[in-house]
Each structure stands twice: as structure tokens, then as C-alpha cells.
Design a protein around this motif. Structure first.
Motif, short mmCIF file in Angstrom:
data_model
loop_
_atom_site.label_atom_id
_atom_site.label_comp_id
_atom_site.label_asym_id
_atom_site.label_seq_id
_atom_site.Cartn_x
_atom_site.Cartn_y
_atom_site.Cartn_z
N GLN A 169 -49.78 23.91 -46.19
CA GLN A 169 -49.60 24.03 -44.74
C GLN A 169 -48.68 22.98 -44.11
N SER A 170 -48.09 22.09 -44.92
CA SER A 170 -47.29 21.01 -44.34
C SER A 170 -46.09 21.52 -43.54
N TYR A 171 -45.61 22.72 -43.86
CA TYR A 171 -44.51 23.29 -43.10
C TYR A 171 -44.88 23.50 -41.64
N LYS A 172 -46.17 23.68 -41.37
CA LYS A 172 -46.63 23.85 -39.99
C LYS A 172 -46.41 22.57 -39.18
N LEU A 173 -46.55 21.43 -39.84
CA LEU A 173 -46.30 20.17 -39.16
C LEU A 173 -44.85 20.08 -38.70
N LEU A 174 -43.94 20.54 -39.55
CA LEU A 174 -42.52 20.51 -39.19
C LEU A 174 -42.19 21.49 -38.07
N ALA A 175 -42.99 22.54 -37.92
CA ALA A 175 -42.77 23.52 -36.86
C ALA A 175 -43.35 23.06 -35.52
N ASN A 176 -44.23 22.05 -35.55
CA ASN A 176 -44.84 21.52 -34.33
C ASN A 176 -43.74 20.96 -33.43
N VAL A 177 -43.68 21.42 -32.19
CA VAL A 177 -42.61 21.03 -31.27
C VAL A 177 -42.58 19.52 -31.04
N GLY A 178 -43.74 18.91 -30.88
CA GLY A 178 -43.79 17.46 -30.67
C GLY A 178 -43.27 16.69 -31.85
N ILE A 179 -43.68 17.09 -33.06
CA ILE A 179 -43.23 16.42 -34.28
C ILE A 179 -41.73 16.66 -34.48
N LYS A 180 -41.31 17.88 -34.26
CA LYS A 180 -39.90 18.23 -34.44
C LYS A 180 -39.03 17.40 -33.49
N THR A 181 -39.44 17.27 -32.23
CA THR A 181 -38.70 16.48 -31.25
C THR A 181 -38.68 15.01 -31.65
N TYR A 182 -39.83 14.50 -32.09
CA TYR A 182 -39.91 13.11 -32.53
C TYR A 182 -38.93 12.85 -33.68
N ILE A 183 -38.90 13.75 -34.66
CA ILE A 183 -38.01 13.59 -35.81
C ILE A 183 -36.55 13.63 -35.36
N GLU A 184 -36.19 14.57 -34.50
CA GLU A 184 -34.81 14.67 -34.02
C GLU A 184 -34.39 13.41 -33.28
N ASN A 185 -35.27 12.90 -32.40
CA ASN A 185 -34.94 11.69 -31.64
C ASN A 185 -34.81 10.48 -32.55
N ARG A 186 -35.72 10.38 -33.50
CA ARG A 186 -35.69 9.23 -34.42
C ARG A 186 -34.46 9.28 -35.32
N MET A 187 -34.07 10.47 -35.75
CA MET A 187 -32.87 10.61 -36.58
C MET A 187 -31.63 10.21 -35.79
N GLU A 188 -31.58 10.57 -34.52
CA GLU A 188 -30.46 10.19 -33.67
C GLU A 188 -30.38 8.67 -33.52
N GLU A 189 -31.54 8.02 -33.35
CA GLU A 189 -31.58 6.55 -33.27
C GLU A 189 -31.06 5.92 -34.56
N LEU A 190 -31.54 6.42 -35.68
CA LEU A 190 -31.13 5.88 -36.97
C LEU A 190 -29.64 6.08 -37.20
N LYS A 191 -29.14 7.24 -36.82
CA LYS A 191 -27.72 7.53 -36.99
C LYS A 191 -26.88 6.55 -36.19
N SER A 192 -27.28 6.28 -34.96
CA SER A 192 -26.48 5.39 -34.14
C SER A 192 -26.56 3.95 -34.63
N GLU A 193 -27.65 3.57 -35.29
CA GLU A 193 -27.78 2.21 -35.82
C GLU A 193 -26.96 2.02 -37.08
N ARG A 194 -26.83 3.05 -37.90
CA ARG A 194 -26.20 2.92 -39.21
C ARG A 194 -24.72 3.25 -39.23
N VAL A 195 -24.27 4.10 -38.34
CA VAL A 195 -22.90 4.59 -38.40
C VAL A 195 -22.05 3.89 -37.35
#
Length: 143
Positions: free
Chosen positions: A40-66
Motif C-alpha cells: 500500500q505504500s503507493y497510496k502514501l505517494l498519492a496523498n496530496v499533502g505528502i505529494k506537495t511536501y515532496i515537491e516543495n522539498r525537492m525544489e528546496e534541495l534543487k535550489s541549494e545544490r544547483v
């Protein structure tokens, strides 16, 4: 934009998913049961809150590293001005060497100047023309 809250366990899952890229392993490390993680772990990735958190965090990491455009231009300018230093092994006698800071070589300064000049279009191998070029077609039809 509405930001949905996620609980600490979901956040831990998201952080592990960012690190590992594997939903099942991330769920296990976050404390979900083996059965849930496997099926059922795929359901966690479909969760809107988790999905938004991951997208925002990835954007932060991208701006720090690149490096962005401004950072690259500033770095090239420092090399050109001799403000950036590198390291090199320098012989100190008796077959010994030590690492010393060195200023950019003339070749490195020229390369930085070339890259900056190219960025600002200071010189080109081809002529650059912007705008409309009129084309006139004359019809010389003899009657």
C-alpha cells in the motif's frame, strides 16, 4: 494555495522517499508495517499533502545544490579577476611537496573571459541580425 498538513510519520516517509527513491523501503523506515509497505505504500505517494511536501522539498534541495546563472557568472568573474584560488602541489626541495593555494593562470583567466564574453554576445563567429529583411521580387514580364 492550500497546504495540507501531514503527520510526523508521513513526513518521515516523505523524507526517506526523497533520500531513497523507493516507496516500500521509505515506508518501512518510517515505521509502517511490512504488509502495508509492500502493498500500500503507493497510496502514501498519492496523498496530496505528502505529494506537495515532496515537491516543495525537492525544489528546496534543487535550489541549494544547483548553481544558478548569477552564481556561475560571479564565479567566472572571480576567476577572471584572480580572486578565486585553486590548489597545486609545489616542490619545496629535497624531493618534498606541499599543497599551496595558487591564483588562476593566464589561460584560466582567458577562458573565464571568453565564457563571459560569449554569454554577453561580445563576439560571435557568425553575424547576428535581428529584425526584418525586406525581400523585393520584380516581375519583368515582357509582353
Amino acid at each position: 494555495m492550500i497546504i495540507r498538513k501531514i503527520n510526523p510519520k508521513q513526513q518521515e516517509f516523505a523524507d526517506y522517499f526523497i533520500e531513497l527513491g523507493n516507496a516500500e523501503e521509505a515506508a518501512l523506515r518510517a515505521g509502517y508495517s511490512k504488509t502495508y509497505a509492500r502493498g500500500q505504500s503507493y497510496k502514501l505517494l498519492a496523498n496530496v499533502g505528502i505529494k506537495t511536501y515532496i515537491e516543495n522539498r525537492m525544489e528546496e534541495l534543487k535550489s541549494e545544490r544547483v548553481a544558478d546563472q548569477q552564481e556561475i557568472l560571479e564565479s567566472l568573474t572571480k576567476v577572471l579577476r584572480g580572486e578565486e584560488k585553486g590548489v597545486a602541489l609545489v616542490g619545496v626541495g629535497m624531493g618534498e611537496q606541499e599543497v599551496q593555494d595558487i591564483k588562476p593562470t593566464l589561460a584560466e583567466k582567458i577562458k573565464a573571459a571568453e565564457l563571459l564574453g560569449r554569454r554577453y554576445g561580445m563576439w560571435t563567429d557568425k553575424m547576428k541580425h535581428e529584425g526584418a529583411v525586406p525581400i523585393v521580387i520584380e516581375d519583368d514580364v515582357s509582353e
